[in-house]
Scaffold this motif. Structure first.
Motif, short mmCIF file in Angstrom:
data_model
loop_
_atom_site.label_atom_id
_atom_site.label_comp_id
_atom_site.label_asym_id
_atom_site.label_seq_id
_atom_site.Cartn_x
_atom_site.Cartn_y
_atom_site.Cartn_z
N PRO A 163 0.82 -1.22 0.00
CA PRO A 163 0.00 0.00 0.00
C PRO A 163 0.85 1.27 0.00
O PRO A 163 0.31 2.36 -0.19
CB PRO A 163 -0.80 -0.11 1.31
N GLY A 164 2.16 1.14 0.24
CA GLY A 164 3.02 2.32 0.27
C GLY A 164 2.56 3.30 1.33
O GLY A 164 2.42 2.96 2.50
N SER A 165 2.31 4.53 0.90
CA SER A 165 1.85 5.56 1.85
C SER A 165 0.34 5.75 1.80
O SER A 165 -0.19 6.73 2.34
CB SER A 165 2.54 6.89 1.55
N LEU A 166 -0.38 4.82 1.16
CA LEU A 166 -1.83 4.93 1.07
C LEU A 166 -2.42 4.94 2.47
O LEU A 166 -2.19 4.03 3.27
CB LEU A 166 -2.39 3.76 0.27
N PRO A 167 -3.20 5.98 2.83
CA PRO A 167 -3.69 6.12 4.21
C PRO A 167 -4.89 5.24 4.51
O PRO A 167 -6.03 5.71 4.65
CB PRO A 167 -4.03 7.61 4.30
N VAL A 168 -4.66 3.93 4.61
CA VAL A 168 -5.70 2.98 4.91
C VAL A 168 -5.05 1.80 5.63
O VAL A 168 -3.89 1.47 5.36
CB VAL A 168 -6.42 2.52 3.62
N VAL A 169 -5.77 1.20 6.57
CA VAL A 169 -5.28 0.02 7.26
C VAL A 169 -5.82 -1.21 6.54
O VAL A 169 -7.04 -1.37 6.41
CB VAL A 169 -5.73 -0.01 8.74
N VAL A 170 -4.93 -2.08 6.07
CA VAL A 170 -5.33 -3.28 5.35
C VAL A 170 -5.33 -4.45 6.33
O VAL A 170 -4.27 -4.86 6.83
CB VAL A 170 -4.40 -3.58 4.16
N ILE A 171 -6.52 -4.97 6.63
CA ILE A 171 -6.69 -6.02 7.63
C ILE A 171 -7.00 -7.34 6.94
O ILE A 171 -8.02 -7.46 6.24
CB ILE A 171 -7.83 -5.68 8.60
N GLY A 172 -6.15 -8.32 7.13
CA GLY A 172 -6.42 -9.67 6.65
C GLY A 172 -7.14 -10.45 7.74
O GLY A 172 -6.70 -10.45 8.89
N VAL A 173 -8.24 -11.09 7.39
CA VAL A 173 -9.02 -11.86 8.37
C VAL A 173 -9.08 -13.31 7.91
O VAL A 173 -9.52 -13.60 6.79
CB VAL A 173 -10.44 -11.28 8.52
N VAL A 174 -8.62 -14.22 8.77
CA VAL A 174 -8.63 -15.65 8.45
C VAL A 174 -9.72 -16.32 9.28
O VAL A 174 -10.14 -15.80 10.31
CB VAL A 174 -7.26 -16.29 8.73
N PRO A 175 -10.19 -17.49 8.83
CA PRO A 175 -11.24 -18.18 9.60
C PRO A 175 -10.76 -18.51 11.01
O PRO A 175 -9.57 -18.79 11.24
CB PRO A 175 -11.48 -19.46 8.79
N GLY A 176 -11.68 -18.47 11.96
CA GLY A 176 -11.35 -18.83 13.34
C GLY A 176 -10.95 -20.28 13.43
O GLY A 176 -11.52 -21.14 12.75
N ASN A 177 -9.94 -20.53 14.26
CA ASN A 177 -9.46 -21.90 14.38
C ASN A 177 -9.26 -22.31 15.84
O ASN A 177 -8.53 -23.26 16.12
CB ASN A 177 -8.14 -22.07 13.62
N GLY A 178 -9.90 -21.57 16.74
CA GLY A 178 -9.77 -21.92 18.14
C GLY A 178 -8.57 -21.30 18.82
O GLY A 178 -8.45 -21.34 20.04
#
Length: 329
Positions: free
Chosen positions: A43-58
């Motif tokens: 994202p470089g200096s792009l003013p956004v938070v990139v959140i990766g969400v994975v399936p819950g696994n306990g």
């Protein structure tokens, strides 16, 4: 639109409107080998938070050990990780601080430590003059701390060992200007004296260090002067130079500066009841005592981002799994 389309587009700044502060990317598993994200994509200096969400696994351990994070993602969290809701809520609450943190962490690990500390201080100073910090100050109205009746830091030398104790127990060793200056003086002595083979850093009272003294926050006449002072009197820089000679002992509350400074040391031990965290985002700030520099080098930028964006403390046992501490006493 897919993440890669957004980040590759020459119009990405237009696609990210002023009101968009986070992009949530659903990932198929917790195995980054399956994500097929171009490692050169950022994202470089792009003013956004990139959140990766994975399936819950306990498991409730936030993903991301040092060196494994694809550059396109700022943080990766499982759906059942209790930090996730806090991360989303705090991004909505303090979007300027959140995106500033994300952009700062994208570069911190690649910079020399001195340069990374300067970048952190500059971002911290800008946010001190921003609306989110002003809102916190107006709402909380922290009182100025009473004068210390004892030295803020105590140093004692025994042959080749220098023992340093933070000594504001009545304030849970809140990190004040007087503590910073006294600690800087003792650390400079250790750096300049090769006969000091070992430095033991601990805190008196119920906590190692509960973070910056809120009564002093914003007390400089202007953020630019505060930035220069942080550069000139930097315990973080000296701790980095001493890292292979210093052992930090954590207990009680270890928040903000209390973990940011400690993480520079090669060996950090903690009591089993210690709690560690980065609360600065809730004040409209980023960590300002070196945490965006020390912690990514210890635990990776994903976990650093999760800790800072959630503002939720973690236990000593979780800190041991993450690599924030090396042993539990």
């Amino acid at each position: 639109m897919e993440l890669e389309q957004v980040l590759r587009s020459p119009y990405s700044d237009a696609l990210i409107a002023d009101t968009v502060t986070a992009l949530v990317v659903e990932l198929d598993s917790d195995d980054d080998a399956t994500w097929r994200i171009d490692p050169g994509l950022t994202p470089g200096s792009l003013p956004v938070v990139v959140i990766g969400v994975v399936p819950g696994n306990g498991r409730t351990t936030t993903l991301g050990s040092p060196g494994t994070a694809p550059a396109a993602l700022d943080v990766v969290v499982a759906t059942d990780d209790p930090l996730l809701d806090d991360i989303i809520a705090n991004i909505e609450r303090c979007p300027l601080a959140a995106v500033s943190l994300a952009v700062l962490l994208r570069q911190s690990e690649t910079l020399a430590v001195d340069h990374a500390l300067a970048a952190e201080s500059a971002v911290y100073s800008v946010l001190q003059s921003g609306p989110e910090f002003a809102l916190w100050r107006s709402a909380s109205r922290p009182a100025a701390p009473p004068p210390d009746v004892e030295p803020a830091v105590i140093g004692r030398r025994d042959e080749s060992t220098l023992s340093i104790q933070l000594n504001r127990p009545h304030r849970h060793n809140a990190f004040s200007a007087s503590m910073r200056d006294a600690l800087t003086e003792l650390l400079a002595l250790a750096v300049s004296d090769d006969t000091i083979a070992r430095v033991e850093l601990s805190g008196r009272g119920p906590s190692f260090c509960s973070g910056g003294d809120l009564g002093e926050f914003g007390s400089f006449s202007d953020p630019a002067t505060a930035h220069r002072t942080r550069l000139a009197r930097s315990p973080a820089r000296l701790l980095h130079r001493l890292r292979d000679r210093i052992h930090v002992h954590l207990h009680g509350s270890c928040l903000g500066a209390g973990i940011e400074l400690a993480a520079f040391a090669d060996h950090v031990s903690a009591s089993g009841a210690a709690m560690l965290g980065l609360p600065e985002l809730t004040l409209g700030l980023v960590p300002g005592a070196g945490g965006t520099v020390s912690l990514p080098r210890r635990i990776g930028r994903w976990r650093t981002a999760a800790l800072a964006l959630s503002a939720r403390p973690i236990s000593a046992s979780t800190a041991l799994v993450w690599g924030m501490v090396d042993s539990i006493d």
